[in-house]
Design a protein around this motif. Structure first.
Motif, mmCIF file in Angstrom:
data_model
loop_
_atom_site.group_PDB
_atom_site.id
_atom_site.type_symbol
_atom_site.label_atom_id
_atom_site.label_comp_id
_atom_site.label_asym_id
_atom_site.label_seq_id
_atom_site.Cartn_x
_atom_site.Cartn_y
_atom_site.Cartn_z
ATOM 1 N N LEU A 1 0.837 -1.198 0.000
ATOM 2 C CA LEU A 1 0.000 0.000 0.000
ATOM 3 C C LEU A 1 0.875 1.253 0.000
ATOM 4 N N GLN A 2 0.402 2.280 -0.662
ATOM 5 C CA GLN A 2 1.044 3.589 -0.592
ATOM 6 C C GLN A 2 0.100 4.537 0.127
ATOM 7 N N VAL A 3 0.649 5.324 1.033
ATOM 8 C CA VAL A 3 -0.127 6.368 1.679
ATOM 9 C C VAL A 3 0.573 7.687 1.370
ATOM 10 N N VAL B 1 1.076 22.393 -3.664
ATOM 11 C CA VAL B 1 0.532 21.302 -2.849
ATOM 12 C C VAL B 1 1.699 20.397 -2.450
ATOM 13 N N TYR B 2 1.842 20.204 -1.151
ATOM 14 C CA TYR B 2 2.924 19.372 -0.626
ATOM 15 C C TYR B 2 2.419 17.963 -0.391
ATOM 16 N N SER B 3 3.265 16.995 -0.685
ATOM 17 C CA SER B 3 2.902 15.607 -0.430
ATOM 18 C C SER B 3 4.099 14.857 0.136
ATOM 19 N N TYR B 4 3.798 13.826 0.876
ATOM 20 C CA TYR B 4 4.810 12.979 1.503
ATOM 21 C C TYR B 4 4.368 11.544 1.241
ATOM 22 N N VAL B 5 5.194 10.776 0.528
ATOM 23 C CA VAL B 5 4.818 9.434 0.088
ATOM 24 C C VAL B 5 5.493 8.374 0.956
ATOM 25 N N GLN B 6 4.695 7.412 1.393
ATOM 26 C CA GLN B 6 5.188 6.268 2.170
ATOM 27 C C GLN B 6 4.583 4.991 1.590
ATOM 28 N N ARG B 7 5.382 3.919 1.569
ATOM 29 C CA ARG B 7 4.869 2.615 1.153
ATOM 30 C C ARG B 7 4.970 1.643 2.320
ATOM 31 N N TYR B 8 3.921 0.863 2.513
ATOM 32 C CA TYR B 8 3.861 -0.106 3.597
ATOM 33 C C TYR B 8 3.537 -1.483 3.047
#
Length: 145
Positions: free
Chosen positions: A69-71, A129-136
């Motif tokens: 999953l990516q959040v 627009v700022y984003s921060y990507v994490q994968r779990y």
């Protein structure tokens, strides 16, 4: 019963909204009616990235699955995006003092038996627009039928 990626994603979406206190969209930004905070930033967006299964042979439906999953945390400043990413990370991988996970992911017919942060890409900005990507990665096992 085989593990359903969609059902796992919906359970994670629900847990993230509850644990972070901020709305979480599924593949898109939350709507104005999303709980608990609508489309107000910061919020997170959950993207299912695939599922692989392993387990019993001969096509038995009772198996384990690796769910990727990516959040993406979305905000109006870099600090706000990182703050939201910290909340997401804590929601997904924080542990209790007795070793269990702090936030349950309830999946009908299955149990989430492992969670790990796979990758973080950090903060980026596009058109203000700022984003921060994490994968779990979640390891999910079927409880059978």
């Amino acid at each position: 019963m085989p593990v359903s990626g969609r059902v796992v994603s919906l359970a994670v979406q629900t847990m993230l909204a509850t644990a972070t206190g901020r709305s979480c969209g599924y593949g898109t930004a939350p709507t104005a009616t999303s709980t608990p905070t609508g489309a107000t930033v910061p919020y997170s967006v959950l993207y299912p990235l695939g599922i692989t299964t392993s387990g019993p042979v001969f096509g038995d439906g009772d198996a384990d699955a690796r769910v990727l999953l990516q959040v993406t945390s979305v905000a109006t400043t870099a600090e706000q995006a990182e703050w939201m990413a910290d909340k997401v990370r804590a929601a997904l991988v924080a542990r209790t003092t007795v070793g269990g996970y702090a936030n349950a992911i309830t999946v009908t017919g299955c149990a989430v038996i492992g969670r790990e942060l796979d990758k973080e890409e950090g903060v980026s900005v596009s058109s203000g627009v700022y984003s921060y990507v994490q994968r779990y990665v979640l390891t999910v096992t079927s409880l059978g039928s």
